[in-house]
Write an enzyme that holds these catalytic residues in place. Structure first.
Site, PDB file in Angstrom:
ATOM      1  CE  LYS A 128     -54.188 -21.594 -14.104  1.00  0.00           C
ATOM      2  NZ  LYS A 128     -54.538 -22.279 -12.856  1.00  0.00           N
ATOM      3  CG  ASN A 129     -58.373 -21.493 -13.172  1.00  0.00           C
ATOM      4  OD1 ASN A 129     -57.326 -22.141 -13.213  1.00  0.00           O
ATOM      5  ND2 ASN A 129     -58.512 -20.397 -12.457  1.00  0.00           N
ATOM      6  CB  CYS A 151     -50.115 -22.186  -2.507  1.00  0.00           C
ATOM      7  SG  CYS A 151     -51.691 -21.387  -2.669  1.00  0.00           S
ATOM      8  NE  ARG A 159     -55.941 -21.747  -3.200  1.00  0.00           N
ATOM      9  CZ  ARG A 159     -55.658 -21.766  -4.495  1.00  0.00           C
ATOM     10  NH1 ARG A 159     -54.438 -21.520  -4.888  1.00  0.00           N
ATOM     11  NH2 ARG A 159     -56.587 -22.031  -5.376  1.00  0.00           N
ATOM     12  CG  ASP A 187     -57.677 -16.128 -10.192  1.00  0.00           C
ATOM     13  OD1 ASP A 187     -57.248 -16.169  -9.030  1.00  0.00           O
ATOM     14  OD2 ASP A 187     -58.064 -17.143 -10.813  1.00  0.00           O
ATOM     15  NE  ARG A 200     -49.132 -22.885 -11.176  1.00  0.00           N
ATOM     16  CZ  ARG A 200     -49.878 -22.348 -10.223  1.00  0.00           C
ATOM     17  NH1 ARG A 200     -49.345 -21.537  -9.345  1.00  0.00           N
ATOM     18  NH2 ARG A 200     -51.152 -22.645 -10.128  1.00  0.00           N
TER      19      ARG A 200
END
Ligand code: UD1
Length: 417
Positions: free
Chosen positions: A22-23, A116, A121, A304, A396
């Protein structure tokens, strides 16, 4: 709203295939705006964050089509330079359109991403880099307005290592006039894969996998096809699931080279890891040893995977200390894990985890993407039934995590409330 109902069962076995990262895909989707025409990305899973980026690119004027495991992005008609609040507030990575829009259209208006669940951030490093390249930045009514007739190469010193700022600045600099040098650039594999895509499009970026990047601006870029790298965070999550299991599992289609420190830490915890070229077989220990860790920019331990590794430590024989230096507030999972009878205490950005004999199923709530993965792992090893609510967070970034875990022997049901 959907939730997971998980019956505790530590007996996992078999092989799981890892999806595209994803990233790595998010910035590359934005980078496709730089090369007018149709680019094709392969090894693309179905994830809500990718759908959100596709939506934003459509709003800007691109055409997105999905194939089997692929996505094509036609950016020929891109003409709108605004990323509206409704979309940016849903996904912070929308800020990735700032650099490409500025380079391609000479202007960008992007809603200021808010905070978030994992912290405030900021995006100051992105903005400073754009200013260094000659953009005029103003903030008005919650929007970042950036303008530059022609970006001009410059020396950019990043005060902190930032994946997003490095990539955004790089996407702006590839079409700038002259040379840009970036110091203290991030070295994450997702930065490297964006460099690979941009160079394939005709950019001139050197210094890959180092903290100093040199970019010689070019006049134009051309659309390409590219296969995306495997998701190191998904692979890491499944390796930790394997460490919590009672029998070996194999994590296939991964890139072990991206998982170096996690592999070391799992070995320190007593696991046996058999590392192949693109797969890793993990054999769990009978007794999990406590391991201390600190999250750092790549090749350090990824933030993560901090929440997921914490779950492993809740069952270790002894005390472990886990520090998050990247997102100091990223400990929302702790209160939920303690509901499952883990024994974790917090002192600022350090958790002290005292291993317990077993976790006990309960109702818990997902707060962010990786915290939800941690709760799913915890629910799998807890005795009895665990219900994880707000699982939209997990969709997500994980491609049907429950199907992949159930294929290994887990017992997870998605229920609509
Ligand atoms: C990316 C990842 C995210 C991961 C994070 C760190 C994506 C879409 N997300 O997020 O999953 O957890 O890297 O590996 O790829 N910072 C500033 N100012 C800025 C930008 C960042 O102070 O302008 C700080 C952040 O608050 C944080 C640190 O820099 O403390 C690193 O953040 P960064 O690498 O930028 O994270 P993201 O790119 O947002």
């Amino acid at each position: 709203m959907e939730q997971f109902v998980i019956e505790g069962n530590r007996n996992l076995s078999g092989t799981v295939n890892i999806s595209g990262a994803k990233n790595a895909i998010l910035p590359v989707m934005a980078a496709c705006l730089l090369a007018p025409g149709k680019s094709v990305l392969r090894n693309v899973p179905i994830l809500n964050d990718l759908k959100a980026m596709a939506h934003l690119l459509r709003v800007i004027g691109a055409r997105i089509d999905y194939g089997k495991g692929s996505m094509s992005i036609d950016s020929k008609d891109v003409c709108y330079s605004e990323a509206p609040y409704e979309l940016v507030s849903k996904m912070r990575a929308s800020i990735y359109v700032l650099g490409p829009l500025l380079a391609r259209l000479g202007e960008a208006r992007v809603s200021f991403p808010g905070g978030c669940a994992i912290g405030t951030r900021p995006v100051d490093l992105h903005l400073k880099a754009m200013e260094a390249l000659g953009a005029e930045i103003t903030i008005e009514h919650g929007y970042i307005n950036a303008k530059a007739k022609q970006l001009v190469g410059a020396d950019i010193y990043f005060e902190k290592s930032s994946v997003g700022a490095t990539i955004n600045a790089m996407m702006a600099a590839v079409l700038a006039k002259g040379q840009t040098r970036m110091f203290n650039a991030a070295m994450e594999p997702e930065v490297d894969s964006t460099i690979d895509l941009l160079n394939k499009m005709g950019a001139k970026i050197s210094g890959k996998a180092s903290t100093t990047l040199t970019i010689d601006g070019v006049e134009e870029l051309f659309p390409v096809e590219m296969t995306m790298i495997p998701d190191r965070i998904e692979a890491g999550t499944f390796l930790i699931a394997g460490a919590l299991s009672t029998s070996p599992i194999t994590v296939a289609n991964c890139e072990p080279g991206h998982l170096g420190l996690l592999i070391d830490k799992l070995r320190e915890a007593g696991c046996i890891l058999d590392v192949g070229e693109s797969s890793i077989t993990i054999t769990p220990p009978t007794k999990i040893k406590p391991v201390n860790l600190i999250t750092l920019p790549y090749p350090g331990f990824p933030t993560d995977l901090q929440a997921q590794f914490s779950v492993l430590m809740t069952l270790a024989e002894g005390i472990s200390y886990i520090e998050d230096t990247i997102f100091p507030d990223r400990f929302m999972h702790v209160a939920e894990l303690n509901r499952l009878q883990a024994n974790i205490r917090m002192d600022r950005n350090v958790s002290t985890i005292k291993g317990v004999e077993e976790l006990s199923g309960a109702e818990v709530m997902a707060t962010d993407l990786r915290a939800s993965a941690a709760l799913v792992l915890a629910g799998m090893v807890a005795k009895g039934t665990t219900t994880v609510s707000r699982i939209y967070h997990i969709d997500r970034g994980y491609d049907h995590i429950e199907n992949k875990l159930n294929a290994l022997g887990a017992n997870i049901t998605r229920m609509d409330l």
